[in-house]
Write an enzyme that holds these catalytic residues in place. Structure first.
Site, short mmCIF file in Angstrom:
data_model
loop_
_atom_site.label_atom_id
_atom_site.label_comp_id
_atom_site.label_asym_id
_atom_site.label_seq_id
_atom_site.Cartn_x
_atom_site.Cartn_y
_atom_site.Cartn_z
N ASP A 191 0.86 -1.18 0.00
CA ASP A 191 0.00 0.00 0.00
C ASP A 191 0.90 1.24 0.00
O ASP A 191 2.12 1.14 0.16
CB ASP A 191 -0.88 -0.04 1.26
CG ASP A 191 -2.11 0.87 1.15
OD1 ASP A 191 -2.28 1.52 0.11
OD2 ASP A 191 -2.87 0.92 2.13
N ASP A 202 -8.93 3.79 -2.12
CA ASP A 202 -9.78 4.18 -0.98
C ASP A 202 -11.10 4.78 -1.44
O ASP A 202 -11.32 6.00 -1.42
CB ASP A 202 -9.03 5.17 -0.10
CG ASP A 202 -7.79 4.54 0.53
OD1 ASP A 202 -7.67 3.30 0.47
OD2 ASP A 202 -6.94 5.28 1.05
N GLU A 224 2.73 5.04 -3.95
CA GLU A 224 2.69 6.00 -5.08
C GLU A 224 4.01 6.76 -5.28
O GLU A 224 4.27 7.10 -6.46
CB GLU A 224 1.55 7.01 -4.86
CG GLU A 224 0.17 6.40 -4.94
CD GLU A 224 -0.21 5.59 -3.70
OE1 GLU A 224 -1.01 4.65 -3.83
OE2 GLU A 224 0.31 5.91 -2.61
#
Length: 917
Positions: free
Chosen positions: A513, A589, A516
């Site tokens: 997770d 999300d 990015e």
């Protein structure tokens, strides 16, 4: 004292993240992004470059791009650019444009490594010669033409410079670049004394030491009515125009990997992943594609018809066309043109460049139960036992960041999870698995061995001054490994060994997770663009690929852990072109509302179209508390996502399927069981994706490429070529309008009722299910016995559901292997083709396989077959099997019946024939 204040402010920041939804002003618009704003001001025909010194060199068509007009002494000198056109098997053209290294530019521009697979280069066709032709109506201007594939040619027009591919016979363009003269290449240069290259946004300063270096150009798709792709955005599947007549103040589609919580639906803003690959499709039934291998921030306009009315550019008008405008902050032009001509051909061509999707383990295609966070081992054991108590199958239980010791990855909280190996073994005893989270931010704590090792080795990304970059994420002060460096990726991979990841077992897999990368105190919640990677590469140049490299290193770690024998399972939030080789992704999300349920379908379709075949959305929505009806509808739809996981934020109420009353529990159980009965079909589709790139979940037009009513339909989708599913996207819905394409019938999965194709049906809907149909002419394999997990179904018998077409015929396939190893690459699999015709059902092998299975076919269900015959003859063996009316499916409230051949007893691995007498 100062550190305490910083920590306090950080905690306030974190608290705010859990309460407030996405704020538009936290992220840059095109007008706030100088390279995008500059590029959008350019007018058609602004490019004055011409192709000079055109020749064949090293099997490529090469040229220099130089200005046509004499240079204005007041402007910076435009140096020649190098251009090369390469052609490859299967109708792929590669165009590269870069600064000339012989002219000593201030630095080498970044070219994205490790995305194009090595096998692709072996498919290069070495050009021997180019023909020259005059362009009609162009005052005798010249073009150089080279062979591309049977029926197709690649063309380089010299003046003005333009590149395109065309169909040879019809002289029909397919895809072109710079047909509108919008090409621009900001060359690297030395900074002048009076220049300010810095950029500022919301208190952050980007030093931009190399100044402007953006690239932009127009790309046109011919014979096209819609374009698709370029994830990731929460928007419609068919990309809507962003500029031109009738478009009001729209942003371009942004490709810039960002941690955007509670993202908005119907927005062009970039979120977690970026794949700069676009597919076009038109009324001809033909498709084409374009891919720009560039990991810098990108902005892409889809231009409305008439956008260039005042441009004065002469373009072919005999065919429909969609124009697009591509802008990137840095990098080079490294582009790929895909001629198709079919939709599946384009996808196959793309994955021949970036790699085939990984073959997942069987368990990972089942249902996953996740939450931020399951509190402790007792909570884990309770959740696991409740699934059994309520007869709900599941395969994987997930642990989020709170399972660690103070957000230090590869560790366990000794108070909450004192016996992690025993916990995993208890799950494994039921055939279940566990996934733990491992994010890229490493806690800056000198007592943490991972940080100490990375710091001493110099393995962190550096800031603009050359120091280890220090940003804030879940652990507080954190640094980030430089995943561009293969040495560091290898170091990271070693951390997943059983010795290094203490408490891990063979049934534990990984979730990446925040990759990015997410940096809570960074510009736009990410890493500064002037941070430095291996070889002085700026973060701006590779930003969109950082998560890709992290995903790659993690998957490699699991591969090493299993001595190369165990298929990894790694879920990643960030992705780039090629991520399909390393595992699954999800849409991030999302929120518990009906609009987010609705937009999940085009998001998953887009991911599949661009190679990411193993994807899904958080069932129920990550943020917020779904009303029971929404949660049920999400399970009913999510059961058909390629990746099927329920997940929720820690501030939400618990929402395991048994917490909403007996009726809702029964509905969610039924939805999950449908997924498990269809696992043989899904696994067969994952194998198809693994060998061809064709996605598991597909747009209707991929199976019906000439059906115009399907082109913009993103409420419904195909699962493989056999099933059509449409979600229910509104509360208390009583009816649904469902378009069923094609000329053949469709059979309702629950009732077996036949519906005509080629029309919209207004159907009554109940709380029990969403509309789902099997296409006439197909055979779908199922397993109908309910078990605790997929691994406990391995030896269960199969059911074949045959949906007969108007010719009383059908066909389908089944793929089986051990579900976990790579032995299938050496022939250890079963791949069967089933054909029903003239009252005979036959099973024959596909390929040469050698895998043993004692599984049998226990039932053959015939939809669209007129009852009458009582027996069937099974060969070999000359055995008879009874034909009777039997249940179409087990479970559910109203069991429909269908003609069924009971207990034919044939082995799934063998050749056989069943004749209806």
């Amino acid at each position: 004292m100062k550190m305490k204040q910083v920590a306090f402010l950080f905690l306030i920041f974190l608290a705010s993240q859990t309460v407030h939804s996405w704020k538009k002003d936290e992220f840059r618009t095109c007008d706030q992004t100088p390279f995008c704003k500059r590029a959008r001001f350019r007018k058609p025909g602004a490019c004055t470059l011409i192709a000079h010194d055109v020749s064949i060199s090293d099997g490529d068509l090469t040229a220099k791009l130089i200005p046509k007009a004499p240079h204005d002494q007041d402007q910076d000198q435009i140096k020649p650019l190098t251009l090369s056109v390469s052609v490859y098997q299967d109708g792929i053209m590669r165009l590269k444009i870069d600064e000339d290294p012989s002219l000593d530019p201030p630095k080498k521009r970044f070219q994205v490594a490790d995305v194009v697979i090595s096998e692709f280069e072996t498919k290069k066709l070495w050009l021997q010669s180019a023909s020259t032709e005059k362009i009609n109506g162009d005052d005798g201007g010249l073009s150089s033409v080279v062979y591309l594939s049977d029926g197709y040619e690649a063309v380089l027009r010299h003046d003005p410079f333009e590149v395109y591919v065309r169909e040879k016979a019809a002289n029909r363009r397919v895809v072109s670049l710079n047909s509108h003269g919008l090409f621009d290449f900001e060359q690297l240069r030395v900074k002048k004394e009076d220049e300010d290259w810095e950029e500022r946004f919301r208190g952050h300063t980007d030093t931009r030491p190399y100044g402007p270096q953006s690239i932009s150009f127009d790309v046109s798709f011919y014979g096209s009515d819609f374009v698709y792709g370029i994830p990731e955005h929460a928007s419609s599947f068919a990309l809507k125009p962003t500029r031109g007549p009738g478009v009001e103040e729209s942003e371009p589609f942004r490709l810039f990997n960002l941690d955007v919580f509670e993202y908005l639906h119907e927005s062009p803003f970039g979120i977690y992943g970026s794949i700069p690959f676009m597919v076009s499709h038109g009324k001809s039934g033909q498709s084409s594609g374009f891919f720009w291998l560039n990991a810098a921030e990108m902005q892409i306009d889809v231009l409305a018809k008439g956008w260039d009315a005042d441009g004065g550019i002469l373009m072919p008008t005999e065919q429909s066309r969609i124009d697009t405008f591509w802008m990137s902050e840095a990098g080079i032009v490294d582009t790929f043109f895909f001629v198709g001509p079919g939709p599946k051909d384009v996808v196959k061509q793309y994955v021949s460049v970036t790699g085939l999707p990984a073959m997942p383990q069987l368990f990972s295609t089942g249902y996953h139960q996740c939450r931020w966070n399951y509190r402790d081992e007792e909570d884990v054991e309770n959740v696991d036992s409740k699934f059994d108590e309520h007869d709900i199958p599941y395969d994987v239980l997930w642990l989020d960041i709170e399972h660690t010791d103070g957000k230090r990855y590869f560790t366990w909280d000794k108070m909450l999870f004192p016996h992690p190996e025993e916990m995993q073994r208890k799950l494994a005893a039921k055939g279940r698995h566990m996934v733990t989270i491992v994010d890229p931010h490493i806690k800056r704590d000198d007592s943490f061995h991972l940080h100490k090792d990375a710091s001493q080795r110099g393995y962190y990304v550096k800031d603009a001054t050359g120091k280890d970059y220090d940003g804030w994420c879940w652990p507080g002060s954190s640094s980030y490994p430089d995943m561009l460096n293969p040495e560091i990726r290898s170091w990271w991979a070693e951390k997943f060994s059983y010795d290094n990841y203490v408490g891990s077992t063979p049934s534990l897999y990984i979730w990446n997770d925040m990759n990015e990368p997410s940096v809570f105190n960074g510009p736009e919640v990410t890493m500064p663009r002037d941070a430095l990677h291996l070889g002085g590469v700026e973060h701006r140049e590779l930003h969109n690929a950082y998560g890709y490299y992290f995903h790659m290193a993690t998957a490699e770690g699991l591969l090493k852990r299993g001595d190369g024998k165990d298929r990894p399972f790694v879920l990643s939030r960030a992705f780039f072109a090629g991520s399909q080789r390393y595992g699954a992704v999800w849409t991030g999300d999302n929120s518990a509302d009906w609009d987010q349920l609705r937009v999940s379908v085009p998001m998953v379709l887009t991911l599949g179209l661009t190679g990411m075949t193993f994807s899904g959305a958080d069932v129920g929505g990550f943020f917020g508390n779904p009303e029971p009806e929404l949660l049920v509808r999400w399970y009913q739809l999510g059961a058909y996502y390629p990746f099927f996981r329920g997940h929720a934020h820690h501030d939400t109420k618990r929402r395991e399927p048994w917490l909403f009353g007996e009726r809702n529990t029964a509905l969610m159980r039924d939805a999950i069981r449908i997924r498990y009965t269809l696992l043989p079909y899904f696994y067969t589709l994952f194998r198809e994706a693994n060998v061809s790139g064709v996605p598991v979940v597909r747009p209707l037009w991929m199976e019906f490429p000439s059906d115009e009513a399907a082109f913009s339909n993103d409420e419904a989708f195909m699962v493989g070529n056999s099933l059509l599913v449409q979600g229910i996207y509104t509360a208390r819905a009583k009816h649904a309008s469902v378009y069923l394409p094609g000329k053949e019938s469709w059979y309702d999965l629950r009732t077996g009722t036949a519906y005509k194709g080629g029309k919209v049906h207004k159907l009554e809907v109940s709380e029990e299910s969403i509309p789902a149909f099997q296409r006439a002419g197909t055979i779908v394999p199922r397993k109908d016995r309910f078990r605790r997990s997929s691994t406990q179904m391995v030896h269960d018998p199969y059911t074949l559901v045959i949906a007969l077409n108007s010719s009383q015929a059908a066909e389908g396939e089944l793929y089986v292997d051990d579900g976990k190893s790579y032995d299938f690459k050496h022939g250890a699999y079963i791949h069967r083709r089933f054909v029903f015709s003239n009252g005979h059902l036959t099973s024959s092998p596909v390929g040469n396989s050698r895998f043993l299975s004692d599984c049998i076919i226990e039932r053959v269900i015939l939809l669209g077959f007129t009852p009458g015959a009582k027996t069937a003859l099974v060969e070999p063996g000359n055995q008879k099997a009874e034909i009777e009316l039997g249940p179409l499916r087990f479970g559910g409230q109203h069991a429909a019946v269908a003609v069924t051949i009971r207990k034919p007893g044939v082995r799934v691995a063998e050749d056989w024939k069943i004749k209806i007498l």
